[in-house]
Design an enzyme around this catalytic site. Structure first.
Site, PDB file in Angstrom:
ATOM      1  CB  CYS A 111      -0.945   0.000   1.201  1.00 54.84           C
ATOM      2  SG  CYS A 111      -1.988  -1.475   1.263  1.00 54.84           S
ATOM      3  CG  HIS A 233      -3.415   3.110   1.752  1.00 58.34           C
ATOM      4  ND1 HIS A 233      -4.045   2.647   0.613  1.00 58.34           N
ATOM      5  CD2 HIS A 233      -3.430   2.073   2.639  1.00 58.34           C
ATOM      6  CE1 HIS A 233      -4.408   1.391   0.793  1.00 58.34           C
ATOM      7  NE2 HIS A 233      -4.052   1.014   2.017  1.00 58.34           N
ATOM      8  CG  ASN A 263      -6.872  -1.207   1.261  1.00 61.14           C
ATOM      9  OD1 ASN A 263      -6.137  -0.916   0.331  1.00 61.14           O
ATOM     10  ND2 ASN A 263      -6.414  -1.560   2.448  1.00 61.14           N
TER      11      ASN A 263
END
Length: 306
Positions: A111, A233, A263
């Protein structure tokens, strides 16, 4: 000229939308359970498209008004590459019609991949004869989900975001780190599924984000008021709200789209930037801080002028 600026953006998400109610039909969960704990309402899943397909469409959108002959680098941040080899970046070089003399590389920093890739691109561009670099984050996380594990499968989505960079005499700073821990967040070759220890990841995320923001702001001799937007993020709404409350930064400075995409790992920050740009939110001269955090446990941040 030791900085960079983003000259164009693009993004792509697959057309299939999966709601929380769709999950509730198959596993023991509910829209209320998911949305109150994560902020996620929907996400997009591929149907026949792979990571290269998503990355290609995001790059195509970003390159609409760019002279492709002046692209000297393409970096792809992903943990769900189409092949072990060749790299997704190499496949995109051919599909996008870029010159062979291009630096093409995939980056696996989970990520934080997009933030790591930006730093690498900035370093290379000042030795490159060509004008532009492309950095894309792309993921098909639905391909590594265990759809019987309600603690993880509801969190993730598929998508891609891309930016075109140009060398610039402008503010640029970065900050990165890694803790070398697999257990909190991993996907093994043997099993092939994503596994996560939510509480441990939450603690890591909130502490590392605050560390990144504090470090870069101090290094730049700025205050939080000087930063126009913080683009984090998009992992969990509670993580983002915890950070802005802890640092006493207005929530309006934090862009959020995880409610619609979930996500998307390395794709989340460039996807958010592309949406913000599309909405006209980003103006030249604005100071933007990007922060990624996740598997590794790795974290990375970039402070730049739009």
């Amino acid at each position: 000229m030791d900085g960079i600026k983003i000259v164009s953006t693009g993004y792509y998400v697959p057309p299939r939308v999966v709601t929380n109610d769709d999950f509730a039909k198959k596993i023991d969960t509910s829209d209320e359970w998911i949305s109150t704990r994560t902020g996620i309402k929907t996400r997009h899943f591929t149907e026949g498209e792979d990571t290269t397909d998503l990355a290609f469409k995001a790059c195509e959108n970003a390159l609409k008004d760019i002279d492709k002959s002046q692209v000297g680098m393409i970096l792809v941040a992903s943990i769900t590459n189409t092949y072990f080899t060749p790299s997704t970046a190499c496949l995109l070089q051919e599909r996008l019609g870029l010159d062979e003399e291009v630096f093409a590389l995939d980056i696996n920093a989970a990520c934080s991949g997009f933030e790591y890739a930006l730093s690498l691109a900035r370093s290379y561009m000042h030795f490159c004869k060509k004008k532009y670099a492309i950095v894309v984050g792309a993921e098909t996380l639905s391909s590594i989900m265990d759809f019987t594990d309600r603690s993880t499968c509801v969190l993730f989505g598929d998508g891609a975001g891309a930016v075109v960079l140009e060398k610039a005499d402008a503010l640029y700073l970065d900050y990165h780190g890694a803790r070398g821990q697999a257990d909190p967040l991993f996907a093994s070759r043997e099993e092939g599924y994503m596994r996560m220890q939510g509480r441990e990841v939450f603690r890591f995320a909130t502490s590392s984000i605050a560390e990144c923001i504090e470090h870069l702001t101090k290094e730049a001799h700025l205050t939080y008021d000087d930063i126009d937007y913080f683009v984090l993020h998009q992992a969990n709404g509670r993580i983002i709200s915890h950070v802005y409350k802890k640092l006493k930064i207005p929530s309006e400075k934090f862009y959020i789209n995880l409610d619609r995409y979930g996500n998307t790992s390395g794709a989340s920050v460039p996807l958010a930037l592309a949406e913000m740009n599309e909405k006209g939110m980003l103006k030249r001269g604005m100071k933007i801080m990007l922060v990624g955090f996740g598997g590794g446990l790795a974290y990375g941040a970039n402070l730049l002028e739009w």
